[in-house]
Design a protein around this motif. Structure first.
Motif, PDB file in Angstrom:
ATOM      1  N   SER A 541       0.827  -1.206   0.000  1.00 29.95           N
ATOM      2  CA  SER A 541       0.000   0.000   0.000  1.00 29.95           C
ATOM      3  C   SER A 541       0.860   1.253   0.000  1.00 29.95           C
ATOM      4  O   SER A 541       0.558   2.229  -0.692  1.00 29.95           O
ATOM      5  CB  SER A 541      -0.928   0.001   1.220  1.00 29.95           C
ATOM      6  OG  SER A 541      -1.644   1.206   1.323  1.00 29.95           O
ATOM      7  N   ASP A 581      -9.022  -3.734   5.508  1.00 28.54           N
ATOM      8  CA  ASP A 581      -9.962  -2.739   4.980  1.00 28.54           C
ATOM      9  C   ASP A 581      -9.316  -1.367   4.802  1.00 28.54           C
ATOM     10  O   ASP A 581      -9.597  -0.658   3.838  1.00 28.54           O
ATOM     11  CB  ASP A 581     -11.174  -2.612   5.906  1.00 28.54           C
ATOM     12  CG  ASP A 581     -12.076  -3.826   5.850  1.00 28.54           C
ATOM     13  OD1 ASP A 581     -12.379  -4.293   4.732  1.00 28.54           O
ATOM     14  OD2 ASP A 581     -12.469  -4.319   6.916  1.00 28.54           O
ATOM     15  N   THR A 583      -6.469  -0.389   3.914  1.00 30.64           N
ATOM     16  CA  THR A 583      -5.609  -0.184   2.739  1.00 30.64           C
ATOM     17  C   THR A 583      -6.414  -0.159   1.442  1.00 30.64           C
ATOM     18  O   THR A 583      -5.837   0.004   0.366  1.00 30.64           O
ATOM     19  CB  THR A 583      -4.556  -1.305   2.660  1.00 30.64           C
ATOM     20  OG1 THR A 583      -5.214  -2.580   2.702  1.00 30.64           O
ATOM     21  CG2 THR A 583      -3.570  -1.214   3.817  1.00 30.64           C
ATOM     22  N   GLN A 584      -7.738  -0.314   1.546  1.00 34.61           N
ATOM     23  CA  GLN A 584      -8.602  -0.288   0.368  1.00 34.61           C
ATOM     24  C   GLN A 584      -9.225   1.109   0.217  1.00 34.61           C
ATOM     25  O   GLN A 584      -9.288   1.877   1.165  1.00 34.61           O
ATOM     26  CB  GLN A 584      -9.718  -1.340   0.505  1.00 34.61           C
ATOM     27  CG  GLN A 584      -9.218  -2.752   0.777  1.00 34.61           C
ATOM     28  CD  GLN A 584      -8.290  -3.249  -0.303  1.00 34.61           C
ATOM     29  OE1 GLN A 584      -8.569  -3.094  -1.500  1.00 34.61           O
ATOM     30  NE2 GLN A 584      -7.169  -3.839   0.106  1.00 34.61           N
TER      31      GLN A 584
END
Length: 772
Positions: A541, A581, A583-584
């Motif tokens: 990320s 979640d 990193t989304q």
């Protein structure tokens, strides 16, 4: 649509639809927050009965689908509108809550914490305790939780919200039934290519909320392995511990005085077909048995977590006739002697009863012969190396039902001490006499949770006065008199037959009859207290977000509140779930449409907890989110037409499985290393020799190849570059250190060959208080 109200006055549900002011009727459904309905009714007193507080209200479509069920929260406010030929007309402002308002009217009773129970079992028990009379057919099991504590300080809905957060589920009290299930059971698609889709009514945004370098703070946890070494002089009863011992929050797991005329069903269950057990005069009476093992017993409803330090007091037992059975047994499986991990075996030998320790299904150790008229206080002390025997479970949006991260059983050894305090009512001096230790041994492997049975009656005659299961300060005290074997010194009150007590100021004080003799060596073993912390970094990320002017790192320091992160292992698992979640891309939005054009068809009725799949290429959006709130504004009762407004977000925008707040890091950011960078601790390190100038240390294991063991005066500044508190670095398992003072502490950690060095997560602190 049809609105009915039952005032419970006799006629049953009455139709109030003709008097509804259509523009006023609104329903709001909040995710795990209940449902509310408000509307205005205009009528005169001669037309229909005025609704009363607590009345049952139902709104149903013409196809029979119910949109709302609940109860009037309060008597409607009345506004005078004028006079008609039939009388004065008033507007009645009606406000109703969903069915769970029945539970909100009373507090839940106190009960022991749920251990190793499925979420469904807990939800059903909460419903039974709440007394609202709702069915639980819609409750799913979901998954097993390590622990779930209840308190009368919180409402039923508060508890259900906590349970839903722990399992990433949604609950709803509707139409006389409680529904509890994982999020996202139904998905509604919002596709801009569909003919019924209204692009003007869709509002979405993607806020920048990425986290890829997460420092997660939890509760206070056991940290350094502390071993304090003292020596007696025959006079001094007081010894100061070097650090503050770790103590888990719960101090009393179960306390029962056997009041009333029956066993409390919230605490006990019994197998007793022949009427062996009864409760009278504040005692559990034992009146015989079939003679068969496991045929009649009384056990606690909840399991006992065999972790940390426990003092299980099986009451004062008085035997009235020769008996056989097991008192205070911990069982791994069925309540049979062969499955008894630890307990007290009572045997009838030639008409005389005896008490012996039972460990792993076999009798062992000394024998006590029971004397009529005397009372026997039996206690089991457990000092487990691990305070928590099962990891907490954490969820991300990627979790399937019952498939969260964590939940691993933690292996642990434990020292087990079984003692009996024999008291003669005719001899007050016996009340302060020392307990007799029947067993004192180290069990290398213990079940994580055991069934506790206060009595397993083969043929038991007598009574038990009380039961107390206590979680105590985890200080294990062992002493050795020269030329004798080491023994455990019992910590507690003198009335319990103990030999010493631990004061709030951190002093170990021996009672006068048990002061250590000259040259008697003592070791107090315990865990020090520190803050649970973990750090996780998502390198992919960071690389994906990096630009020439931005290194891509998004750091957050978070303190997790629910589910509780009890130690650093829990923090690590929680951080993994959060980063899945965080990193989304984050998405949130709203969609508004007429009921005729709902995404799943005119007959659908979206609920919070269900999912929406948004496909909008023109906005570069393709994501799935969870519905957080549904607002229904009724516009045409006759034609069943309403305006629906859906509010939704994914877990990257607003996490569903966590309650967290900003944390405060009290150490430099660069000192917090990722969990994967820690080496194994050295819990078995011991001092094996003490002289006036040296001490000898055995680490318990060989140091890492190429690395070694670092020893410092304080648990601080672990680094190859820092020497200010360094005593030395060693490459052997056994080594000798200089002793420069009467009182000295040596802190030990492993290190390896990495650059910079990796160290053990927790230090082992060896503290010496010996005269020269």
């Amino acid at each position: 649509m049809r609105l009915t109200i039952d005032n419970f006055g006799g006629p049953g549900p009455l139709d109030y639809t003709p008097w509804v002011e259509e523009s006023s009727l609104k329903i709001v459904r909040e995710l795990n927050g209940g449902e509310r309905m408000e509307c205005s009714l205009a009528f005169d007193a001669n037309s229909v009965t005025t609704p009363a507080a607590g009345a049952r209200i139902v709104l149903v479509r013409e196809d029979g689908h119910k949109l709302f069920t609940g109860y009037l929260a309060e008597s409607p406010a009345m506004e005078y509108l004028g006079w008609q030929h039939s009388g004065a007309v008033y507007r009645h402002s009606v406000l109703a809550d969903s069915d769970d308002v029945l539970f909100e009217r009373q507090r839940l009773p106190q009960r022991p914490a749920f251990l190793q129970r499925t979420a469904g079992e807990i939800a059903r028990q909460l419903a039974a305790d709440g007394g609202g009379g709702l069915a639980t057919a819609g409750v799913q099991e979901v998954e097993t939780l390590p622990q779930f504590a209840t308190t009368s300080q919180l409402s039923w809905r508060d508890h259900m919200q906590r349970l839903a957060t722990r399992t990433r589920c949604c609950f709803r009290a509707f139409d006389g039934d409680i529904r509890f299930a994982p999020m996202g059971g139904i998905t509604h698609t919002l596709n801009e290519a569909d003919a019924d889709f209204s692009p003007r009514r869709l509002s979405i945004s993607s806020p920048e909320r990425a986290i890829n370098d997460l420092i997660l703070l939890g509760r206070y946890e056991p940290r350094a392995y502390v071993k304090d070494y003292f020596i007696g002089d025959g006079l001094n009863p007081d010894f100061n511990l070097s650090q503050t011992p770790f103590l888990r929050r719960s101090s009393t797991l179960l306390e029962e005085e056997f009041q009333g005329d029956a066993l409390d069903p919230r605490i006990w269950s019994a197998q007793d077909a022949i009427g062996v057990f009864s409760v009278t005069d504040g005692r559990l009476q034992m009146n015989g048995g079939s003679g068969s093992d496991g045929a009649a017993w009384v056990k606690a409803i909840e399991l006992v977590e065999v972790g940390g330090a426990l003092n299980l007091q099986h009451g004062e037992v008085e035997f009235t006739s020769p008996s056989s059975g097991v008192i205070g047994g911990l069982y791994n499986g069925s309540i049979l002697r062969g499955d008894c991990v630890a307990g007290f075996s009572v045997a009838n030998i030639g008409g005389s009863s005896t008490i012996r320790a039972m460990v792993n299904g076999a009798e062992t150790g000394a024998t006590i012969t029971i004397v009529a008229g005397r009372r026997y206080a039996m206690s089991t002390r457990i000092y487990a190396t691990e305070p928590y025997r099962r990891q907490q479970v954490f969820h991300s949006s990627a979790s399937v039902a019952g498939g969260g991260l964590g939940g691993v059983v933690v292996a642990s050894a434990a020292r087990v001490v079984l003692e009996v305090h024999e008291m003669d009512p005719a001899n007050p001096a016996t009340l302060g006499a020392a307990s007799v230790v029947l067993f004192d041994g180290l069990l290398t492997s213990l079940p994580s949770h055991c069934t506790y049975a206060i009595a397993n009656a083969g043929e038991l005659h007598g009574n038990i006065r009380f039961v107390r299961l206590l979680r105590i300060v985890g200080v294990e005290v062992r002493s050795t008199i020269p030329a004798q074997a080491a023994r455990t010194r019992l910590v507690g009150s003198l009335a319990e037959g103990a030999e010493c007590v631990l004061t709030v100021s951190g002093q170990l004080v021996f009672f006068s009859p048990f002061v250590p003799v000259p040259n008697e060596t003592m070791v107090a073993r315990y865990r020090a207290t520190g803050r649970a912390i973990a750090r996780l970094i998502d390198a992919a990320s960071i690389a994906g977000l990096a630009t020439p002017n931005d290194n891509g790192r998004r750091t957050a320091i978070v303190r997790i509140v629910e589910p509780a992160a009890r130690n650093s292992a829990d923090c690590t698992v929680a951080a993994e779930a959060i980063l899945e979640d965080a990193t989304q891309p984050a998405w949130q939005g709203t969609y508004e449409c007429w009921s005729d054009f709902l995404p799943s068809g005119i007959a659908s009725d979206p609920l919070p907890g269900e999912s929406v799949s948004v496909i909008s290429p023109s906005r570069d959006a393709d994501f799935t989110a969870t519905i957080r709130e549904v607002e229904i504004q009724v516009r045409d009762l006759a034609e069943d037409r309403s305006i629906y407004k859906l509010k939704f977000a994914n877990d990257a925008a607003a996490p569903l499985a966590f309650e967290a707040e900003k944390g405060i890091l009290r150490e430099p950011l660069e000192n917090v290393v990722a969990a994967a960078e820690n080496l194994a601790d050295l819990p078995n390190a011991e001092i094996t020799g003490i002289t006036s100038t040296t001490i000898t240390v055995d680490c318990g294991v060989a140091p890492p190849v190429g690395g070694g063991v670092e020893v410092r005066r304080t648990d601080f500044a672990w680094s190859a570059e820092t020497d200010r508190n360094l005593i030395g670095r060693f490459t052997t398992q056994v080594f000798t250190l200089p002793r420069l003072a009467r009182i000295q502490t040596y802190c030990i950690r492993q290190f390896d060959t990495a650059t910079p060095h990796r160290y053990s997560r927790n230090a082992t602190a060896l503290h010496v208080d010996y005269p020269f």
